[in-house]
Write an enzyme that holds these catalytic residues in place. Structure first.
Site, PDB file in Angstrom:
ATOM      1  N   PHE A 155       0.809  -1.228   0.000  1.00 29.23           N
ATOM      2  CA  PHE A 155       0.000   0.000   0.000  1.00 29.23           C
ATOM      3  C   PHE A 155       0.835   1.267   0.000  1.00 29.23           C
ATOM      4  O   PHE A 155       0.346   2.340  -0.363  1.00 29.23           O
ATOM      5  CB  PHE A 155      -0.942   0.008   1.228  1.00 29.23           C
ATOM      6  CG  PHE A 155      -0.257   0.431   2.504  1.00 29.23           C
ATOM      7  CD1 PHE A 155      -0.038   1.783   2.777  1.00 29.23           C
ATOM      8  CD2 PHE A 155       0.194  -0.503   3.427  1.00 29.23           C
ATOM      9  CE1 PHE A 155       0.603   2.179   3.944  1.00 29.23           C
ATOM     10  CE2 PHE A 155       0.838  -0.119   4.586  1.00 29.23           C
ATOM     11  CZ  PHE A 155       1.046   1.232   4.842  1.00 29.23           C
ATOM     12  N   LYS A 179      -1.452  -7.205  -9.227  1.00 34.70           N
ATOM     13  CA  LYS A 179      -2.415  -7.335  -8.118  1.00 34.70           C
ATOM     14  C   LYS A 179      -2.074  -6.164  -7.201  1.00 34.70           C
ATOM     15  O   LYS A 179      -1.160  -6.226  -6.392  1.00 34.70           O
ATOM     16  CB  LYS A 179      -2.220  -8.683  -7.409  1.00 34.70           C
ATOM     17  CG  LYS A 179      -3.459  -9.248  -6.733  1.00 34.70           C
ATOM     18  CD  LYS A 179      -4.074  -8.351  -5.685  1.00 34.70           C
ATOM     19  CE  LYS A 179      -3.327  -8.403  -4.373  1.00 34.70           C
ATOM     20  NZ  LYS A 179      -3.821  -7.387  -3.411  1.00 34.70           N
ATOM     21  N   GLU A 182      -5.106  -3.767  -2.132  1.00 35.27           N
ATOM     22  CA  GLU A 182      -6.552  -3.502  -2.034  1.00 35.27           C
ATOM     23  C   GLU A 182      -6.819  -2.225  -1.221  1.00 35.27           C
ATOM     24  O   GLU A 182      -7.929  -1.713  -1.200  1.00 35.27           O
ATOM     25  CB  GLU A 182      -7.294  -4.707  -1.436  1.00 35.27           C
ATOM     26  CG  GLU A 182      -6.939  -5.088  -0.006  1.00 35.27           C
ATOM     27  CD  GLU A 182      -5.709  -6.003   0.097  1.00 35.27           C
ATOM     28  OE1 GLU A 182      -4.767  -5.838  -0.694  1.00 35.27           O
ATOM     29  OE2 GLU A 182      -5.694  -6.867   0.998  1.00 35.27           O
ATOM     30  N   ARG A 183      -5.741  -1.710  -0.556  1.00 35.96           N
ATOM     31  CA  ARG A 183      -5.940  -0.485   0.223  1.00 35.96           C
ATOM     32  C   ARG A 183      -5.741   0.775  -0.623  1.00 35.96           C
ATOM     33  O   ARG A 183      -6.211   1.845  -0.284  1.00 35.96           O
ATOM     34  CB  ARG A 183      -5.014  -0.496   1.434  1.00 35.96           C
ATOM     35  CG  ARG A 183      -5.467  -1.583   2.412  1.00 35.96           C
ATOM     36  CD  ARG A 183      -4.776  -1.502   3.712  1.00 35.96           C
ATOM     37  NE  ARG A 183      -3.556  -2.299   3.716  1.00 35.96           N
ATOM     38  CZ  ARG A 183      -2.780  -2.428   4.765  1.00 35.96           C
ATOM     39  NH1 ARG A 183      -3.066  -1.810   5.878  1.00 35.96           N
ATOM     40  NH2 ARG A 183      -1.699  -3.174   4.704  1.00 35.96           N
ATOM     41  N   SER A 232       5.208  -7.086   3.193  1.00 38.35           N
ATOM     42  CA  SER A 232       5.785  -7.392   4.505  1.00 38.35           C
ATOM     43  C   SER A 232       6.544  -8.727   4.461  1.00 38.35           C
ATOM     44  O   SER A 232       6.261  -9.582   3.605  1.00 38.35           O
ATOM     45  CB  SER A 232       4.668  -7.453   5.548  1.00 38.35           C
ATOM     46  OG  SER A 232       3.738  -8.438   5.170  1.00 38.35           O
ATOM     47  N   CYS A 287       9.612   1.323   3.404  1.00 36.98           N
ATOM     48  CA  CYS A 287      10.476   0.184   3.726  1.00 36.98           C
ATOM     49  C   CYS A 287      11.914   0.639   3.963  1.00 36.98           C
ATOM     50  O   CYS A 287      12.690  -0.048   4.590  1.00 36.98           O
ATOM     51  CB  CYS A 287      10.453  -0.830   2.599  1.00 36.98           C
ATOM     52  SG  CYS A 287      11.150  -0.156   1.094  1.00 36.98           S
ATOM     53  N   GLU A 388       9.396  -4.733  12.518  1.00 41.01           N
ATOM     54  CA  GLU A 388       9.138  -3.510  11.761  1.00 41.01           C
ATOM     55  C   GLU A 388       7.824  -2.909  12.269  1.00 41.01           C
ATOM     56  O   GLU A 388       6.783  -3.558  12.216  1.00 41.01           O
ATOM     57  CB  GLU A 388       9.008  -3.844  10.274  1.00 41.01           C
ATOM     58  CG  GLU A 388       8.751  -2.620   9.420  1.00 41.01           C
ATOM     59  CD  GLU A 388       8.442  -2.978   7.958  1.00 41.01           C
ATOM     60  OE1 GLU A 388       7.603  -3.857   7.724  1.00 41.01           O
ATOM     61  OE2 GLU A 388       9.049  -2.363   7.068  1.00 41.01           O
TER      62      GLU A 388
HETATM   63  P1  NAD Z   1       1.402  -6.692   2.945  1.00 33.59           P
HETATM   64  O1  NAD Z   1       2.425  -7.754   2.990  1.00 33.59           O
HETATM   65  O2  NAD Z   1       0.325  -6.701   3.961  1.00 33.59           O
HETATM   66  O3  NAD Z   1       0.652  -6.699   1.517  1.00 33.59           O
HETATM   67  C1  NAD Z   1       1.369  -6.673   0.316  1.00 33.59           C
HETATM   68  C2  NAD Z   1       0.526  -7.360  -0.763  1.00 33.59           C
HETATM   69  O4  NAD Z   1       0.328  -8.736  -0.397  1.00 33.59           O
HETATM   70  C3  NAD Z   1      -0.859  -6.745  -0.939  1.00 33.59           C
HETATM   71  O5  NAD Z   1      -1.142  -6.681  -2.312  1.00 33.59           O
HETATM   72  C4  NAD Z   1      -1.781  -7.734  -0.209  1.00 33.59           C
HETATM   73  O6  NAD Z   1      -3.050  -7.815  -0.786  1.00 33.59           O
HETATM   74  C5  NAD Z   1      -1.055  -9.060  -0.358  1.00 33.59           C
HETATM   75  N1  NAD Z   1      -1.256  -9.951   0.790  1.00 33.59           N
HETATM   76  C6  NAD Z   1      -1.396  -9.577   2.101  1.00 33.59           C
HETATM   77  N2  NAD Z   1      -1.512 -10.667   2.882  1.00 33.59           N
HETATM   78  C7  NAD Z   1      -1.459 -11.748   2.053  1.00 33.59           C
HETATM   79  C8  NAD Z   1      -1.525 -13.159   2.276  1.00 33.59           C
HETATM   80  N3  NAD Z   1      -1.677 -13.662   3.490  1.00 33.59           N
HETATM   81  N4  NAD Z   1      -1.425 -13.956   1.211  1.00 33.59           N
HETATM   82  C9  NAD Z   1      -1.251 -13.471  -0.028  1.00 33.59           C
HETATM   83  N5  NAD Z   1      -1.187 -12.138  -0.295  1.00 33.59           N
HETATM   84  C10 NAD Z   1      -1.283 -11.280   0.729  1.00 33.59           C
HETATM   85  O7  NAD Z   1       2.187  -5.281   2.951  1.00 33.59           O
HETATM   86  P2  NAD Z   1       1.573  -3.829   3.084  1.00 33.59           P
HETATM   87  O8  NAD Z   1       1.091  -3.622   4.472  1.00 33.59           O
HETATM   88  O9  NAD Z   1       0.641  -3.566   1.967  1.00 33.59           O
HETATM   89  O10 NAD Z   1       2.873  -2.948   2.813  1.00 33.59           O
HETATM   90  C11 NAD Z   1       3.787  -2.593   3.806  1.00 33.59           C
HETATM   91  C12 NAD Z   1       4.943  -3.561   3.873  1.00 33.59           C
HETATM   92  O11 NAD Z   1       5.623  -3.607   2.607  1.00 33.59           O
HETATM   93  C13 NAD Z   1       5.995  -3.155   4.876  1.00 33.59           C
HETATM   94  O12 NAD Z   1       6.439  -4.298   5.534  1.00 33.59           O
HETATM   95  C14 NAD Z   1       7.088  -2.552   4.017  1.00 33.59           C
HETATM   96  O13 NAD Z   1       8.378  -2.581   4.597  1.00 33.59           O
HETATM   97  C15 NAD Z   1       7.017  -3.435   2.827  1.00 33.59           C
HETATM   98  N6  NAD Z   1       7.642  -2.802   1.671  1.00 33.59           N
HETATM   99  C16 NAD Z   1       8.839  -3.283   1.271  1.00 33.59           C
HETATM  100  C17 NAD Z   1       9.493  -2.690   0.220  1.00 33.59           C
HETATM  101  C18 NAD Z   1      10.834  -3.189  -0.234  1.00 33.59           C
HETATM  102  O14 NAD Z   1      11.288  -2.744  -1.270  1.00 33.59           O
HETATM  103  N7  NAD Z   1      11.488  -4.076   0.477  1.00 33.59           N
HETATM  104  C19 NAD Z   1       8.906  -1.603  -0.450  1.00 33.59           C
HETATM  105  C20 NAD Z   1       7.659  -1.148  -0.018  1.00 33.59           C
HETATM  106  C21 NAD Z   1       7.038  -1.765   1.051  1.00 33.59           C
END
Ligand code: NAD
Length: 503
Positions: A155, A179, A182-183, A232, A287, A388
């Protein structure tokens, strides 16, 4: 409970047009600055994802066979449209993510770096050629697109991360299924229309909105060749393991817990500004945000705490329309989790330099705003150090030496970014060479590489081999074929040989 019939119903983007969701399942999209539901986004069923994959699969061969230069032309047009419509994109990013306008503009600028690199796909697609590698044999290697590939986005960068994950994938000839989070689905749906206006054939760019159901179908579907995930760490690990099980090429970038090491010789005013902007910018929802300040020496720490306290207490938090330093966190639930994390840190022995709890920071009480918190005397083993926390609570871990700082950072599960502030070249060199972290800065607040360098962390910050930005994208989204060719005249000797080919 919100009445979902009163809010805008979003769609998917399949086969070159917006398509209504059929699953009957929806998720609410909030404006985090007002706390209001602004849209409902459909959550795709497995069948809807299969349908999207079939469209992409059908569109792929023609796109693959187009010349690389013609494909690059479409990407050039797309870039022009992103720039032309930047005000609309800023509005969308601010509305669905709560970012400040300045931050949204920064996100567009950095996102464009990925598009710029993708315009160079003809150069990055070039292979290698060797003559006379055997008797009248020449050999060459060439890159071919993979087919249908997918990107799953977080998101916190509604535009930059999807652009970084997909621009090169499109340019090198794949059919891409995004994909979106969704937020924050509105920015991705909007740029879908720009792709079509730029001349991209229908089916090459798809957005399926959804949750785990959609993601699982993308991971399992045999037509999907590669998965680029950013999110994450627990989900990144799941995506990597599941994708690998179904034979996909996967890179899954996870979370970060990034440190700023401060040597006693550093200019502490400069450090304070760097730490506050890199630590609290975007409500710390990056991140690459600096989570932990690691001053070397107690005196350095004491001096820094004094400088930081006043500056942090005066940060302006509010909606993007009021030009704040940072805006809200993404959801009410995120806000609750962050507040709980602060409470637990205090119970575990951390001391509060700035306390962001229960502060009346804005008249806008429904938004998901949080004042900044700074915790001192944080120690390894405490939850706030190990995990984190994606919100404006930052830590100070006091160390006695550079060696101790390096050891602590190397022992941490995550390894996304680190930076050191010093005027001592030897200290900087020691850290850059000994640290087990993917992206390293020297006197740089956020060590995020520019788009034409590769971007990824180490350890629990990345699973799989690949990068999000940079030239490695051209490798990740192609397969390399090696051809050995020999053309001989029928008059030349052509005897049977049972020996293993050797030169
Ligand atoms: P998230 O992991 O909750 O969601 C990321 C994506 O995965 C979304 O599209 C979500 O719909 C999907 N998803 C969530 N739970 C799932 C599951 N159980 N099974 C399958 N798909 C699932 O992350 P977020 O809260 O949207 O974003 C923040 C996180 O992303 C933080 O941890 C941040 O550090 C990380 N991030 C990392 C980088 C990097 O380059 N390393 C860059 C941006 C964000």
């Amino acid at each position: 409970m919100t009445n979902l019939t009163e809010v805008k119903e979003l769609t998917h983007f399949i086969g070159g047009k917006r398509i209504n969701g059929k699953s009957g399942r929806f998720s609410e999209v909030f404006n985090p600055a007002t706390g209001e539901v602004i849209a409902k986004v459909p959550l795709a069923s497995k069948e809807e994802v299969k349908e999207a994959v079939n469209h992409a699969k059908a569109a792929f061969p023609a796109w693959r066979n187009l010349t690389v230069a013609k494909r690059a032309e479409v990407v050039i047009n797309f870039r022009g449209l992103l720039v032309k419509n930047k005000d609309k994109i800023i509005e969308l990013i601010c509305t669905e993510s709560g970012k400040t306008e300045e931050d949204a503009l920064g996100e567009i600028t950095r996102g464009l770096e990925s598009v710029d690199l993708a315009i160079n796909a003809p150069h990055l697609m070039k292979g290698e050629y060797s003559v006379n590698v055997g008797g009248q044999i020449n050999a060459y290697s060439a890159k071919y697109p993979l087919g249908v590939v997918t990107a799953i986005s977080p998101f916190n960068f509604p535009l930059m991360v999807p652009l970084a994950q997909t621009s090169m994938a499109v340019a090198v000839g794949n059919a891409v299924i995004l994909k979106a989070s969704e937020r924050v689905p509105m920015t991705s749906l909007y740029i879908s229309e720009l792709w079509i206006e730029a001349g991209l054939p229908d089916g090459i760019w798809t957005v399926v909105n959804g949750d785990k159901v959609a993601v699982d179908e993308l991971l399992e579907n045999p037509a999907v060749q590669a998965v680029s995930f950013v999110g994450s760490t627990p989900v990144a690990r799941y995506i990597y393991e599941t994708g690998a099980k179904y034979g996909k090429r996967v890179v899954a970038l996870g979370g970060g817990k990034n440190n700023m090491v401060v040597m006693p010789d550093a200019d502490l005013e400069q450090v304070a500004h760097a730490f506050i902007s890199a630590g609290y910018g975007a409500a710390s929802q990056r991140c690459m945000a600096i989570s932990t300040l690691m001053p070397v020496g107690q005196e350095t720490a004491d001096r820094l705490v004094t400088i930081l306290k006043e500056k942090i207490d005066n940060l302006k938090v509010g909606p993007h329309t009021e030009n704040p330093d940072y805006g809200p966190v993404i959801s009410q639930q995120a806000k609750k989790n962050i507040l709980k994390a602060i409470d637990r840190s205090v119970e575990e022995g951390a001391t509060l330099v700035c306390d962001g709890r229960n502060q009346d920071i804005t008249t806008n009480t429904k938004g998901f705003f949080l004042a900044p918190t700074l915790l001192d005397h944080v120690k390894p083993g405490m939850e706030i150090y190990e995990e984190e926390v994606f919100g404006p609570v930052r830590n100070i871990v006091r160390t006695d030496s550079l060696e101790e700082a390096i050891q602590l950072i190397n022992e941490h599960e995550l390894g996304n970014g680190v930076t050191i502030f010093t005027n001592d070249g030897l200290a900087a060199r020691k850290l850059t060479s000994e640290i087990d972290v993917g992206m390293v800065g020297v006197n740089v607040p956020i060590p995020i590489p520019v788009g034409f360098h590769n971007f990824a962390g180490f350890k629990g910050s990345r699973f799989g081999e690949g990068h999000m930005f940079g030239p490695d994208q051209a490798r990740f989204f192609t397969k390399t074929k090696v051809v050995s060719e020999r053309w001989i005249h029928p008059s030349e000797e052509n005897a049977m040989s049972f020996a293993f080919p050797s030169n």
